[in-house]
Design a protein around this motif. Structure first.
Motif, mmCIF file in Angstrom:
data_model
loop_
_atom_site.group_PDB
_atom_site.id
_atom_site.type_symbol
_atom_site.label_atom_id
_atom_site.label_comp_id
_atom_site.label_asym_id
_atom_site.label_seq_id
_atom_site.Cartn_x
_atom_site.Cartn_y
_atom_site.Cartn_z
ATOM 1 N N ASP A 44 -23.738 -27.883 20.202
ATOM 2 C CA ASP A 44 -24.240 -26.824 19.817
ATOM 3 C C ASP A 44 -25.125 -25.945 21.133
ATOM 4 O OD1 ASP A 44 -23.915 -27.020 17.299
ATOM 5 O OD2 ASP A 44 -25.695 -28.022 16.793
ATOM 6 N N GLN A 45 -25.614 -26.944 22.013
ATOM 7 C CA GLN A 45 -26.229 -26.409 23.274
ATOM 8 C C GLN A 45 -24.913 -25.768 24.122
ATOM 9 O OE1 GLN A 45 -27.754 -29.829 24.764
ATOM 10 N NE2 GLN A 45 -29.856 -29.755 23.708
ATOM 11 N N ALA A 46 -23.713 -26.286 24.056
ATOM 12 C CA ALA A 46 -22.548 -25.854 25.048
ATOM 13 C C ALA A 46 -22.366 -24.512 24.223
ATOM 14 C CB ALA A 46 -21.503 -26.830 24.996
ATOM 15 N N GLN A 47 -22.326 -24.430 23.101
ATOM 16 C CA GLN A 47 -22.151 -22.993 22.584
ATOM 17 C C GLN A 47 -22.843 -21.934 23.136
ATOM 18 O OE1 GLN A 47 -21.973 -22.979 18.337
ATOM 19 N NE2 GLN A 47 -20.566 -21.096 18.166
ATOM 20 N N ALA B 8 -30.794 -25.436 31.245
ATOM 21 C CA ALA B 8 -32.155 -25.832 30.867
ATOM 22 C C ALA B 8 -32.583 -25.147 29.472
ATOM 23 C CB ALA B 8 -33.195 -25.777 31.933
ATOM 24 N N ALA B 9 -32.081 -23.592 29.546
ATOM 25 C CA ALA B 9 -32.352 -22.610 28.377
ATOM 26 C C ALA B 9 -31.683 -23.073 27.312
ATOM 27 C CB ALA B 9 -32.184 -21.352 28.996
ATOM 28 N N ALA B 10 -30.465 -23.357 27.540
ATOM 29 C CA ALA B 10 -29.591 -23.866 26.434
ATOM 30 C C ALA B 10 -30.095 -25.017 25.610
ATOM 31 C CB ALA B 10 -28.137 -23.881 26.740
ATOM 32 N N ARG B 11 -30.650 -25.845 26.382
ATOM 33 C CA ARG B 11 -31.174 -27.341 25.749
ATOM 34 C C ARG B 11 -32.449 -26.931 25.008
ATOM 35 N NH1 ARG B 11 -30.492 -31.028 31.126
ATOM 36 N NH2 ARG B 11 -28.790 -31.821 30.781
ATOM 37 N N GLU B 12 -33.106 -25.804 25.453
ATOM 38 C CA GLU B 12 -34.566 -25.750 24.818
ATOM 39 C C GLU B 12 -34.469 -24.858 23.805
ATOM 40 O OE1 GLU B 12 -36.868 -24.189 28.262
ATOM 41 O OE2 GLU B 12 -36.761 -26.184 29.111
ATOM 42 N N GLU B 13 -33.198 -23.829 23.819
ATOM 43 C CA GLU B 13 -33.472 -23.029 22.413
ATOM 44 C C GLU B 13 -33.162 -23.894 21.149
ATOM 45 O OE1 GLU B 13 -30.452 -19.926 23.147
ATOM 46 O OE2 GLU B 13 -31.131 -19.386 24.724
ATOM 47 N N VAL B 14 -33.838 -23.217 20.045
ATOM 48 C CA VAL B 14 -33.554 -23.819 18.716
ATOM 49 C C VAL B 14 -32.708 -23.000 18.167
ATOM 50 C CG1 VAL B 14 -34.951 -24.410 16.786
ATOM 51 C CG2 VAL B 14 -36.136 -24.851 18.777
ATOM 52 N N SER B 15 -31.609 -23.532 17.649
ATOM 53 C CA SER B 15 -30.801 -22.846 16.856
ATOM 54 C C SER B 15 -31.225 -22.279 15.619
ATOM 55 C CB SER B 15 -29.446 -23.834 16.624
ATOM 56 O OG SER B 15 -29.698 -24.913 15.743
ATOM 57 N N ALA B 16 -30.817 -21.204 15.270
ATOM 58 C CA ALA B 16 -31.299 -20.266 14.275
ATOM 59 C C ALA B 16 -30.382 -20.884 12.631
ATOM 60 C CB ALA B 16 -31.195 -18.863 14.483
#
Length: 121
Positions: A87-90, A113-121
Motif C-alpha cells: 500500500d505504501q509503495a502504491q 517517509a511521507a508514503a509511510r506516514e499517510e493513512v490510506s483512505a
C-alpha cells in the motif's frame, strides 16, 4: 626489499619468521549502527548507477549521475519493494510526478517517509 650498501639483499633486516609473535588483543566488538532508510536508498542508487555510495549526498541528482528512465524504474522498484508495504509503495509511486521533477536523494527519502506516514483512505 631491504638491501646492503653493496646492493645485495639484507637478510638480517627481515623479521625472524620463527620468533613467537606477541599476542594480539581482540578488537572490541561494537554493535553495528542501525541502517537508515537514507543509507538503503543510497545503496540502491550506488548499485544501479555504478557510483561510489560514499560520494552520494542528500542533494545528489539521479539524472546528473547518469540515471535514465530505465534506471529510474529499477531504482524506484528496488527502494519501494525493500522499504515499503504494498500500500505504501502504491502511494510512493503515485507521487512519481513530484519525484521526476526533483530527483535527489533527499527528495526520494522525503517521499518514502511521507508514503509511510499517510493513512490510506
Amino acid at each position: 626489499m631491504p638491501s646492503t650498501v653493496s646492493g645485495k639483499a639484507d637478510l638480517d633486516a627481515f623479521p625472524d619468521p620463527f620468533a613467537p609473535s606477541p599476542p594480539v588483543a581482540p578488537a572490541p566488538v561494537h554493535a553495528p549502527a542501525p541502517v537508515t532508510s537514507e543509507a538503503r536508498v543510497r545503496h540502491h542508487w550506488a548499485e544501479i548507477l555504478g557510483v561510489d555510495g560514499a560520494l552520494l549526498s542528500a542533494d545528489s541528482d539521479f539524472h546528473a549521475l547518469g540515471g535514465d528512465s530505465l534506471a529510474l524504474v529499477e531504482m524506484l522498484t528496488a527502494v519501494s519493494s525493500e522499504l515499503l508495504t504494498p500500500d505504501q509503495a502504491q502511494r510512493f509511486t503515485g507521487r512519481l510526478d513530484c519525484l521526476v521533477r526533483d530527483l535527489t536523494l533527499a527528495q526520494v527519502c522525503e517521499h518514502l517517509a511521507a508514503a509511510r506516514e499517510e493513512v490510506s483512505a
